[in-house]
Design a protein around this motif. Structure first.
Motif, PDB file in Angstrom:
ATOM      1  N   PRO A 168     -12.307  -2.867   9.074  1.00 51.81           N
ATOM      2  CA  PRO A 168     -11.272  -1.992   9.653  1.00 51.81           C
ATOM      3  C   PRO A 168      -9.864  -2.542   9.483  1.00 51.81           C
ATOM      4  O   PRO A 168      -8.905  -1.784   9.360  1.00 51.81           O
ATOM      5  CB  PRO A 168     -11.669  -1.925  11.133  1.00 51.81           C
ATOM      6  N   LEU A 169      -9.719  -3.883   9.462  1.00 47.32           N
ATOM      7  CA  LEU A 169      -8.388  -4.472   9.311  1.00 47.32           C
ATOM      8  C   LEU A 169      -7.806  -4.232   7.924  1.00 47.32           C
ATOM      9  O   LEU A 169      -6.582  -4.239   7.755  1.00 47.32           O
ATOM     10  CB  LEU A 169      -8.437  -5.973   9.598  1.00 47.32           C
ATOM     11  N   LYS A 170      -8.653  -4.015   6.944  1.00 48.61           N
ATOM     12  CA  LYS A 170      -8.171  -3.728   5.595  1.00 48.61           C
ATOM     13  C   LYS A 170      -7.378  -2.426   5.584  1.00 48.61           C
ATOM     14  O   LYS A 170      -6.334  -2.328   4.926  1.00 48.61           O
ATOM     15  CB  LYS A 170      -9.359  -3.653   4.635  1.00 48.61           C
ATOM     16  N   THR A 171      -7.873  -1.438   6.328  1.00 51.56           N
ATOM     17  CA  THR A 171      -7.168  -0.154   6.398  1.00 51.56           C
ATOM     18  C   THR A 171      -5.817  -0.308   7.073  1.00 51.56           C
ATOM     19  O   THR A 171      -4.784   0.153   6.576  1.00 51.56           O
ATOM     20  CB  THR A 171      -8.028   0.865   7.164  1.00 51.56           C
ATOM     21  N   TRP A 172      -5.791  -0.987   8.212  1.00 48.02           N
ATOM     22  CA  TRP A 172      -4.542  -1.092   8.971  1.00 48.02           C
ATOM     23  C   TRP A 172      -3.564  -2.051   8.312  1.00 48.02           C
ATOM     24  O   TRP A 172      -2.342  -1.941   8.534  1.00 48.02           O
ATOM     25  CB  TRP A 172      -4.848  -1.519  10.399  1.00 48.02           C
ATOM     26  N   LYS A 173      -4.038  -2.960   7.473  1.00 50.94           N
ATOM     27  CA  LYS A 173      -3.131  -3.827   6.721  1.00 50.94           C
ATOM     28  C   LYS A 173      -2.340  -3.010   5.707  1.00 50.94           C
ATOM     29  O   LYS A 173      -1.126  -3.215   5.539  1.00 50.94           O
ATOM     30  CB  LYS A 173      -3.930  -4.929   6.026  1.00 50.94           C
ATOM     31  N   GLN A 174      -3.015  -2.078   5.057  1.00 56.40           N
ATOM     32  CA  GLN A 174      -2.321  -1.234   4.092  1.00 56.40           C
ATOM     33  C   GLN A 174      -1.406  -0.237   4.798  1.00 56.40           C
ATOM     34  O   GLN A 174      -0.323   0.081   4.305  1.00 56.40           O
ATOM     35  CB  GLN A 174      -3.339  -0.492   3.222  1.00 56.40           C
ATOM     36  N   ILE A 175      -1.833   0.252   5.972  1.00 57.55           N
ATOM     37  CA  ILE A 175      -0.967   1.153   6.736  1.00 57.55           C
ATOM     38  C   ILE A 175       0.301   0.422   7.167  1.00 57.55           C
ATOM     39  O   ILE A 175       1.415   0.961   7.109  1.00 57.55           O
ATOM     40  CB  ILE A 175      -1.715   1.700   7.961  1.00 57.55           C
ATOM     41  N   ALA A 176       0.173  -0.829   7.606  1.00 59.61           N
ATOM     42  CA  ALA A 176       1.335  -1.609   8.039  1.00 59.61           C
ATOM     43  C   ALA A 176       2.282  -1.886   6.880  1.00 59.61           C
ATOM     44  O   ALA A 176       3.505  -1.894   7.056  1.00 59.61           O
ATOM     45  CB  ALA A 176       0.877  -2.921   8.674  1.00 59.61           C
ATOM     46  N   LYS A 181       6.531   4.864   6.433  1.00 58.72           N
ATOM     47  CA  LYS A 181       5.948   6.094   5.908  1.00 58.72           C
ATOM     48  C   LYS A 181       4.798   6.579   6.783  1.00 58.72           C
ATOM     49  O   LYS A 181       4.641   7.784   7.024  1.00 58.72           O
ATOM     50  CB  LYS A 181       5.463   5.857   4.479  1.00 58.72           C
ATOM     51  N   TYR A 182       3.975   5.649   7.273  1.00 63.29           N
ATOM     52  CA  TYR A 182       2.801   6.003   8.075  1.00 63.29           C
ATOM     53  C   TYR A 182       3.028   5.715   9.561  1.00 63.29           C
ATOM     54  O   TYR A 182       2.110   5.323  10.274  1.00 63.29           O
ATOM     55  CB  TYR A 182       1.579   5.223   7.587  1.00 63.29           C
ATOM     56  N   ILE A 183       4.237   5.894  10.028  1.00 63.99           N
ATOM     57  CA  ILE A 183       4.545   5.566  11.410  1.00 63.99           C
ATOM     58  C   ILE A 183       3.770   6.444  12.385  1.00 63.99           C
ATOM     59  O   ILE A 183       3.386   6.008  13.465  1.00 63.99           O
ATOM     60  CB  ILE A 183       6.072   5.686  11.665  1.00 63.99           C
ATOM     61  N   ALA A 184       3.504   7.705  12.019  1.00 66.42           N
ATOM     62  CA  ALA A 184       2.774   8.607  12.928  1.00 66.42           C
ATOM     63  C   ALA A 184       1.347   8.107  13.162  1.00 66.42           C
ATOM     64  O   ALA A 184       0.869   8.050  14.305  1.00 66.42           O
ATOM     65  CB  ALA A 184       2.762  10.023  12.364  1.00 66.42           C
ATOM     66  N   ILE A 185       0.661   7.706  12.093  1.00 69.33           N
ATOM     67  CA  ILE A 185      -0.713   7.207  12.225  1.00 69.33           C
ATOM     68  C   ILE A 185      -0.724   5.851  12.924  1.00 69.33           C
ATOM     69  O   ILE A 185      -1.556   5.594  13.806  1.00 69.33           O
ATOM     70  CB  ILE A 185      -1.378   7.101  10.844  1.00 69.33           C
TER      71      ILE A 185
END
Length: 381
Positions: A168-176, A181-185
Motif C-alpha cells: 500500500p505504501l507504494k501507491t501513496w509514495k507515488q501520490i505524494a 496534482k493529487y491533493i484531493a485524493i
C-alpha cells in the motif's frame, strides 16, 4: 541622439541630499545616487556612456555590489519583527497543500474532542459517535486507497493488482510525489485516517469485544471431552445396542450422586476470584413461554462425570431460539449422568463454560453463573 541633446538633459539624483550616500563609499550613480563602480549602475541600470537604462541581472547585481552595497542596503531597509521572519520561513518551507492537510488533521482532532465532551454523560451516544467515526474514517480511507491505486496504475505499468494490499505504501509514495496534482485524493486519505484515529483514541466508547467477536465458539477442554468419551464407551458396552439403549443403560447403572447440598460453613472473609468450569449440558428446564429457563450441568471430577447443578443462560433471544432448536433434535429419555432432578434430557453433545465462587469437598460448586456457550462435542456416535 546627438551629444548636444545629451548635454542639455539635466541630471537629477533620485535621492535627496539628506538621504544621499556618503562620498566615502566611492563613485555614485548620477541618476539614483547609489555607489557604483561599474559601467552601468547595478541598481537602476543607468548607462552614462550611452545615456540609457539597461536591465541588470539579479545574480550579476549580487556579485557586483559586494559588501559596500550590503551595508548601504542594510542602512536603508527596515528591520522585520522576529515573528514575521519565522512566519515567512514556515510559509516557504511548507507549501499550501501541506497547510491544507495539517488543517484537516487538526479539524478532525478538534471534532473528536468536541464529541467526547458532548457525550460524557451519555455512554450510548458516545458509543455511536465512536463507532461511527471509526467505521466512517476507515471506509473513506479505503475508498481513497482504491482510487489512488487506480490512478497510479494508469500512469505506471509496474503496478499490479497485488500491490493494492501487499504494497500500500507504494501507491501513496507515488501520490505524494505527484502533489499538488493529487491533493484531493491525498487529503481524502488523510481525512479518513485522522477521523478514525480521533474516534478511537479521543471519542472512545468503541466496544472492541463485540467488533472482534465473529461468532466462533471455543472448544471444550480435552479433559471434559475425555470424560464424556469414557462414559459413552462404558455405556455402549455391547456393539449391538443403539445409542439410545446405551445411554439409557448408562443412566440406570451409574452410581448415585455423591454431591448433596452445600457444605455448612462460614463464607471466607476475603472475596476470592471466581473460577471457571467447563460443563456438559445434560438437560434443561423449559419456561412458561417455551424458552430455556435453566440448564442442568455435569463436569469432569477425577475422570468421572458428576452432576454439579443448574445455571440460567445469559444469552440473547435469537441465540436462545437457535439453541432450543438444536436441543429438540438431540433429546434423550434419561439423563446421561445420574441425578435426582427432573428435566428435558439431552444427548451428550452440548458444552458450556460457567463460573463459581467456591467448590467445597463433597459438595457442589457454589453460586454458578453463566459465562459462554462452547462448541459441540464431536464424538463418533
Amino acid at each position: 541622439m546627438s551629444q548636444a541633446t545629451l548635454d542639455e538633459q539635466p541630471i537629477e539624483p533620485s535621492l535627496a541630499p539628506e538621504t544621499a550616500f556618503p562620498a566615502a563609499l566611492g563613485p555614485a550613480c548620477e541618476k539614483c545616487g547609489r555607489p557604483n563602480t561599474a559601467a552601468a549602475c547595478q541598481h537602476c541600470g543607468w548607462y552614462p556612456v550611452l545615456g540609457i537604462h539597461v536591465e541588470i541581472d539579479d545574480a550579476y547585481e549580487a556579485v557586483m555590489l559586494g559588501p559596500q552595497a550590503a551595508v548601504a542596503e542594510g542602512a536603508a531597509a527596515p528591520k522585520q519583527p522576529g515573528w514575521e521572519k519565522h512566519l515567512a520561513v514556515w510559509a516557504s518551507l511548507i507549501p499550501w497543500w501541506g497547510w491544507l492537510m495539517v488543517g484537516t488533521t487538526l479539524a478532525c482532532v478538534a471534532a473528536g474532542v468536541a464529541a467526547r465532551l458532548a457525550t460524557l454523560g451519555n455512554p450510548t451516544l458516545q458509543t455511536w459517535c465512536g463507532v461511527g467515526g471509526l467505521v466512517g474514517g476507515l471506509s473513506i480511507a479505503a475508498v481513497c486507497h482504491v482510487v489512488a491505486f487506480v490512478l497510479c496504475s494508469f500512469e505506471d505499468a509496474n503496478f499490479g493488482v497485488a500491490d493494492l494490499i501487499i504494497k500500500p505504501l507504494k501507491t501513496w509514495k507515488q501520490i505524494a510525489s505527484g502533489l499538488p496534482k493529487y491533493i484531493a485524493i491525498a487529503n481524502g486519505g488523510n481525512f479518513g485516517v485522522s477521523l478514525a484515529l480521533s474516534a478511537a483514541l479521543i471519542v472512545g466508547g468503541v466496544p472492541y469485544e463485540r467488533l472482534l467477536d465473529w461468532g466462533f465458539k471455543a472448544p471444550p477442554k480435552q479433559s471434559l471431552v475425555g470424560a464424556i468419551a469414557s462414559a459413552a464407551s462404558q455405556a455402549k458396552g455391547d456393539d449391538n445396542k443403539s445409542l439410545e439403549e446405551a445411554v439409557n443403560e448408562f443412566a440406570g447403572d451409574a452410581g448415585v450422586d455423591q454431591l448433596s447440598g452445600d457444605a455448612a460453613g462460614k463464607p471466607p472473609a476475603a472475596v476470592k476470584p471466581r473460577e471457571k468450569l467447563e460443563c456438559l449440558i445434560i438437560g434443561y428446564h423449559a419456561g412458561k413461554s417455551g424458552g430455556i429457563q435453566s440448564l442442568l450441568l455435569a463436569t469432569d471430577s477425577g475422570g468421572k462425570l458428576q452432576y454439579v447443578g443448574q445455571v440460567t443462560p445469559a444469552i440473547e433471544a435469537a441465540e436462545a431460539i437457535e439453541l432450543l432448536k438444536k436441543f429438540e433434535r438431540s433429546l434423550a429419555t434419561r439423563p446421561f449422568v445420574k441425578t435426582s432432578e427432573s428435566a428435558v434430557w439431552l444427548r451428550p453433545r452440548f458444552t458450556c463454560r460457567v463460573t463459581y465462587r467456591e467448590w467445597p469437598n463433597g459438595a457442589r460448586p457454589k453460586d454458578l453463573q453463566w459465562d459462554q456457550m462452547l462448541d459441540e462435542v464431536k464424538l463418533p456416535w
